[in-house]
Design a protein around this motif. Structure first.
Motif, PDB file in Angstrom:
ATOM      1  N   PRO A  29       0.832  -1.206   0.000  1.00  0.00           N
ATOM      2  CA  PRO A  29       0.000   0.000   0.000  1.00  0.00           C
ATOM      3  C   PRO A  29       0.866   1.255   0.000  1.00  0.00           C
ATOM      4  O   PRO A  29       1.976   1.247   0.556  1.00  0.00           O
ATOM      5  CB  PRO A  29      -0.789  -0.099   1.311  1.00  0.00           C
ATOM      6  CG  PRO A  29      -0.637  -1.490   1.774  1.00  0.00           C
ATOM      7  CD  PRO A  29       0.563  -2.069   1.145  1.00  0.00           C
ATOM      8  N   ILE A  30       0.346   2.313  -0.592  1.00  0.00           N
ATOM      9  CA  ILE A  30       1.135   3.522  -0.823  1.00  0.00           C
ATOM     10  C   ILE A  30       1.654   4.136   0.474  1.00  0.00           C
ATOM     11  O   ILE A  30       2.787   4.613   0.530  1.00  0.00           O
ATOM     12  CB  ILE A  30       0.327   4.543  -1.652  1.00  0.00           C
ATOM     13  CG1 ILE A  30       1.171   5.764  -2.013  1.00  0.00           C
ATOM     14  CG2 ILE A  30      -0.918   5.005  -0.935  1.00  0.00           C
ATOM     15  CD1 ILE A  30       1.577   5.796  -3.423  1.00  0.00           C
ATOM     16  N   HIS A  31       0.826   4.086   1.550  1.00  0.00           N
ATOM     17  CA  HIS A  31       1.295   4.728   2.787  1.00  0.00           C
ATOM     18  C   HIS A  31       2.463   3.959   3.396  1.00  0.00           C
ATOM     19  O   HIS A  31       3.363   4.544   3.971  1.00  0.00           O
ATOM     20  CB  HIS A  31       0.150   4.893   3.791  1.00  0.00           C
ATOM     21  CG  HIS A  31      -0.548   3.625   4.145  1.00  0.00           C
ATOM     22  ND1 HIS A  31      -0.134   2.825   5.167  1.00  0.00           N
ATOM     23  CD2 HIS A  31      -1.618   3.016   3.575  1.00  0.00           C
ATOM     24  CE1 HIS A  31      -0.943   1.763   5.230  1.00  0.00           C
ATOM     25  NE2 HIS A  31      -1.843   1.860   4.267  1.00  0.00           N
ATOM     26  N   GLU A  32       2.482   2.627   3.196  1.00  0.00           N
ATOM     27  CA  GLU A  32       3.640   1.853   3.678  1.00  0.00           C
ATOM     28  C   GLU A  32       4.892   2.217   2.896  1.00  0.00           C
ATOM     29  O   GLU A  32       5.968   2.378   3.445  1.00  0.00           O
ATOM     30  CB  GLU A  32       3.362   0.360   3.542  1.00  0.00           C
ATOM     31  CG  GLU A  32       2.638  -0.221   4.738  1.00  0.00           C
ATOM     32  CD  GLU A  32       2.349  -1.699   4.536  1.00  0.00           C
ATOM     33  OE1 GLU A  32       3.188  -2.391   3.918  1.00  0.00           O
ATOM     34  OE2 GLU A  32       1.278  -2.143   4.988  1.00  0.00           O
ATOM     35  N   GLN A  33       4.702   2.348   1.566  1.00  0.00           N
ATOM     36  CA  GLN A  33       5.845   2.723   0.731  1.00  0.00           C
ATOM     37  C   GLN A  33       6.380   4.094   1.145  1.00  0.00           C
ATOM     38  O   GLN A  33       7.584   4.305   1.198  1.00  0.00           O
ATOM     39  CB  GLN A  33       5.433   2.776  -0.736  1.00  0.00           C
ATOM     40  CG  GLN A  33       5.123   1.429  -1.313  1.00  0.00           C
ATOM     41  CD  GLN A  33       4.916   1.516  -2.816  1.00  0.00           C
ATOM     42  OE1 GLN A  33       5.607   2.258  -3.496  1.00  0.00           O
ATOM     43  NE2 GLN A  33       3.963   0.766  -3.324  1.00  0.00           N
ATOM     44  N   TYR A  34       5.425   5.010   1.449  1.00  0.00           N
ATOM     45  CA  TYR A  34       5.829   6.357   1.838  1.00  0.00           C
ATOM     46  C   TYR A  34       6.593   6.328   3.158  1.00  0.00           C
ATOM     47  O   TYR A  34       7.656   6.937   3.287  1.00  0.00           O
ATOM     48  CB  TYR A  34       4.601   7.266   1.962  1.00  0.00           C
ATOM     49  CG  TYR A  34       4.915   8.633   2.503  1.00  0.00           C
ATOM     50  CD1 TYR A  34       5.706   9.517   1.774  1.00  0.00           C
ATOM     51  CD2 TYR A  34       4.444   9.036   3.750  1.00  0.00           C
ATOM     52  CE1 TYR A  34       6.003  10.773   2.267  1.00  0.00           C
ATOM     53  CE2 TYR A  34       4.743  10.287   4.253  1.00  0.00           C
ATOM     54  CZ  TYR A  34       5.521  11.163   3.507  1.00  0.00           C
ATOM     55  OH  TYR A  34       5.823  12.392   4.003  1.00  0.00           O
ATOM     56  N   ALA A  35       6.060   5.568   4.126  1.00  0.00           N
ATOM     57  CA  ALA A  35       6.708   5.483   5.432  1.00  0.00           C
ATOM     58  C   ALA A  35       8.115   4.911   5.283  1.00  0.00           C
ATOM     59  O   ALA A  35       9.080   5.413   5.865  1.00  0.00           O
ATOM     60  CB  ALA A  35       5.878   4.613   6.372  1.00  0.00           C
ATOM     61  N   ARG A  36       8.227   3.872   4.466  1.00  0.00           N
ATOM     62  CA  ARG A  36       9.529   3.244   4.272  1.00  0.00           C
ATOM     63  C   ARG A  36      10.508   4.234   3.618  1.00  0.00           C
ATOM     64  O   ARG A  36      11.646   4.385   4.029  1.00  0.00           O
ATOM     65  CB  ARG A  36       9.374   2.006   3.396  1.00  0.00           C
ATOM     66  CG  ARG A  36      10.489   1.019   3.621  1.00  0.00           C
ATOM     67  CD  ARG A  36      10.309  -0.298   2.873  1.00  0.00           C
ATOM     68  NE  ARG A  36       8.942  -0.714   2.660  1.00  0.00           N
ATOM     69  CZ  ARG A  36       8.430  -0.922   1.433  1.00  0.00           C
ATOM     70  NH1 ARG A  36       9.160  -0.719   0.360  1.00  0.00           N
ATOM     71  NH2 ARG A  36       7.195  -1.325   1.307  1.00  0.00           N
ATOM     72  N   TRP A  37       9.974   4.948   2.598  1.00  0.00           N
ATOM     73  CA  TRP A  37      10.817   5.917   1.887  1.00  0.00           C
ATOM     74  C   TRP A  37      11.292   7.019   2.831  1.00  0.00           C
ATOM     75  O   TRP A  37      12.460   7.395   2.838  1.00  0.00           O
ATOM     76  CB  TRP A  37      10.028   6.529   0.727  1.00  0.00           C
ATOM     77  CG  TRP A  37      10.732   7.680   0.071  1.00  0.00           C
ATOM     78  CD1 TRP A  37      11.727   7.600  -0.839  1.00  0.00           C
ATOM     79  CD2 TRP A  37      10.512   9.071   0.325  1.00  0.00           C
ATOM     80  NE1 TRP A  37      12.155   8.858  -1.184  1.00  0.00           N
ATOM     81  CE2 TRP A  37      11.422   9.783  -0.483  1.00  0.00           C
ATOM     82  CE3 TRP A  37       9.641   9.791   1.151  1.00  0.00           C
ATOM     83  CZ2 TRP A  37      11.484  11.171  -0.489  1.00  0.00           C
ATOM     84  CZ3 TRP A  37       9.714  11.166   1.131  1.00  0.00           C
ATOM     85  CH2 TRP A  37      10.620  11.842   0.322  1.00  0.00           C
TER      86      TRP A  37
END
Lengths: 317, 318
Positions: free
Chosen positions: B64-72
């Motif tokens: 999910p996009i928010h996970e990708q954002y958090a990881r980034w």
């Protein structure tokens, strides 16, 4: 808005009277006023008037591209790299010659001009309108709103406009609406600054204080007083940015990050110019010089418009 | 002054954070994905869907996009801008080498712009209305109307035609061979600087015209100073603050121009990197380059703001 038609009716009964009686007056009266204004502007600023006329003619010509263009912009009609003023086998004139796959350059210039001018007009209209709303609201409300908005504007000012536009087209696709949005958005931050500065001076005007004193709502003050009085700087900002938008579109499309082929634009017509210059220099010169002339005309017109609308600049130079 | 510097420096972090977030979400809607770029550069369909999905999962593209954002975000905060999936090396390393070219080109162009613009603007102002003034103004109007990238193309083609010079395929980094480096950068820098010079000299002219009517200029003339001294010592410093503002603002235009010049002149800077990365759908690299370009501008704005505060005490105490 209630009452606004009434107000304009009472304001210039003279204008209505002189506009041919018996006809649906307001349209004709408006037409007369526009023509009269344009004439007065041209008398005061001959270069600006001439530039404006040139742009108007050009706009009409490219809008009629489908009718005027002798060929289709995406079909090859003759052999490639024909020079200007050559003919097809059927004897039709190729005014500017053909490009690397034998498409008629004149036809492509007309259609490309449509793309370029549409983007050049629509993008600043969108971006500066947004910027104006943000700037005026930020200036009028002041305080925390102003502080937050201005810090956000600072952030977006850090990103070079072309890079901002690139990021948006990369994200949303290489079509005309996206390019308009991209270039428009890239103009928002800077134009909101200008509009804010202007609105800050308006806020201190007596009619605003008077309006506040009789209890007019904030939204109404913004709509009735601040927005109408910001039209002049809006127009100037718009005129100045049309040239920028045209070059930005050309640069984006040139890089392959703007309008993508087969739709022609003056920018993407130059993408292959470097490669085929030896065979057909017109591929490089025609769109490039056209962009330069159009931008020069836009700038001349914009400068004159600024002189005409900004009384402080009158008589300087 | 110290508190002013501290305040300005503190503002850099939230600015970078907001910019990074904006760029992340903007680029996340990118159509197509890097997987095609890695497995099938030629667009061949020989790779199975299963295999591509495995690669997407490994790269975290299916989360999910928010996970990708958090990881980034977490990664970026630790100074890791990710991997360029195509070049197989850390984005930060690529950025650090490429940014030198873009920054050198932009700074050189800026210097050229100022060196051209200030004398032209002054000359134009003191000979107001003369043929020289008309000539300079026609020159600047043309400079503003010519699209930089087109001038770049024409300059290359002319050089090729007349001097049989073409942009070198091999780039010489500044720390290895400064002279060769300068010779490569000077032509694109001239093209860029030329345009900004047109832009800036118009302001120099109008500021000088304004300042020359001031009382202190008349006094300086009345007491018999040489005209040259009046201009350099009395008029120029007072006309310079708005010019610095404009120079600061036009730097982001120069960076824009540099992006295009790199593509045209085949220079290995951030601009040409960006273009290649976009077509390879190399997400982390595109994001990194966009941030890199913003950082270049940010640093410049910071330098200008600090110079300002140093020149004008009113700013640092407000």
């Amino acid at each position: 808005m209630p009452g606004s038609t009434l107000a304009s009716d009472t304001r210039d009964p003279a204008a209505r009277g002189t506009a041919a009686p018996g006809l649906p007056g307001s349209a004709l009266g408006l037409g007369r006023r526009v023509v009269g204004g344009a004439w007065a502007f041209t008398r005061a600023h001959p270069a600006g008037g001439a530039a404006g006329l040139l742009l108007l003619i050009l706009l009409i010509v490219v809008m009629l591209a489908d009718v005027i263009a002798p060929f289709r912009f995406d079909r090859s009609v003759a052999s490639r790299f024909l020079g200007p003023l050559s003919e097809t086998r059927a004897g039709q004139m190729l005014w500017l010659g053909t490009d690397e796959i034998g498409r008629d350059l004149f036809t492509r210039m007309l259609h490309g001009g449509r793309t370029s001018l549409y983007v050049g007009l629509a993008a600043p209209l969108l971006g500066i309108s947004l910027g104006a709303i943000i700037g005026i609201v930020s200036a009028y409300f002041g305080g925390v709103v102003d502080l937050l908005v201005q810090r956000l504007v600072d952030v977006f000012l850090t990103l070079p406009a072309l890079v901002m536009a690139m990021v948006i087209t990369i994200g949303l696709g290489f079509t005309m609406p996206v390019v308009i949005i991209a270039i428009g958005v890239s103009l928002v931050a800077a134009s909101s600054r200008v509009m804010r500065a202007h609105a800050l001076t308006l806020r201190e005007m007596q009619y605003v204080t008077a309006s506040e004193a009789i209890g007019t709502s904030k939204a109404r003050i913004v709509m009735r007083h601040l927005v109408p009085n910001s039209v002049a700087p809006f127009l100037v900002l718009f005129a100045v940015n049309v040239g920028n938008a045209i070059t930005t579109e050309a640069a984006l499309s040139f890089l392959g990050l703007g309008i993508s082929p087969p739709t022609p634009s003056w920018g993407n017509m130059l993408t292959t110019a470097q490669q085929y210059f030896e065979h057909a220099p017109q591929i490089a010169f025609v769109p490039g010089l056209t962009v330069a002339v159009v931008v020069l005309a836009v700038n001349l017109f914009g400068d004159s418009l600024r002189d005409a609308l900004d009384p402080r600049l009158r008589g300087r130079r | 002054m110290r508190t002013y510097v501290a305040r300005r420096l503190l503002l850099v972090l939230p600015t970078l954070f907001l910019l990074g977030t904006f760029l992340f979400f903007m680029l996340r809607v990118l159509p197509g994905d890097v997987v095609f770029g890695i497995i099938a550069p030629g667009g061949g369909a020989s790779v199975s869907e299963e295999e591509m999905n495995r690669l997407r999962r490994d790269l975290g593209l299916l989360d999910p996009i928010h996970e990708q954002y958090a990881r980034w975000l977490w990664r970026t905060l630790r100074g890791d801008l990710g991997q360029s999936v195509r070049a197989q090396s850390p984005v930060l390393d690529i950025l650090l080498t490429k940014v030198q070219v873009t920054a050198a080109l932009a700074v050189l162009a800026m210097v050229i712009a100022l060196v051209l613009a200030i004398p032209l603007g002054i000359l134009s102002a003191i000979s107001r209305g003369s043929l020289l003034d008309q000539g300079i103004r026609a020159f600047t109007a043309t400079g503003l109307a010519l699209p930089t990238f087109w001038v770049g193309i024409i300059v290359i083609l002319m050089l090729l035609r007349i001097f049989h010079w073409s942009p070198p395929i091999q780039f010489a980094p500044i720390h290895k061979d400064p002279i060769a480096n300068f010779r490569i950068l000077i032509i694109p820098a001239l093209v860029l600087g030329f345009r900004s010079a047109a832009f800036i000299s118009r302001l120099v002219r109008s500021m000088m015209l304004e300042v020359l009517t001031e009382d202190y200029v008349r006094t300086a003339r009345a007491k018999g100073l040489v005209p040259w001294t009046v201009i350099v010592r009395h008029a120029l410093p007072n006309a310079s603050l708005p010019v610095i503002t404009l120079a600061a603002l036009s730097f982001s235009q120069i960076v824009e121009g540099a992006v295009i010049m790199e593509v045209i002149f085949n220079l290995p800077g951030l601009g040409s990197m960006m273009q290649q990365a976009v077509f390879a759908r190399d997400f982390d690299l595109v994001l990194g380059v966009a941030i890199g370009l913003a950082v270049v501008t940010l640093v410049w704005i910071l330098i200008v703001d600090l110079t300002y505060a140093w020149l004008d005490p009113r700013i640092r105490y407000s």
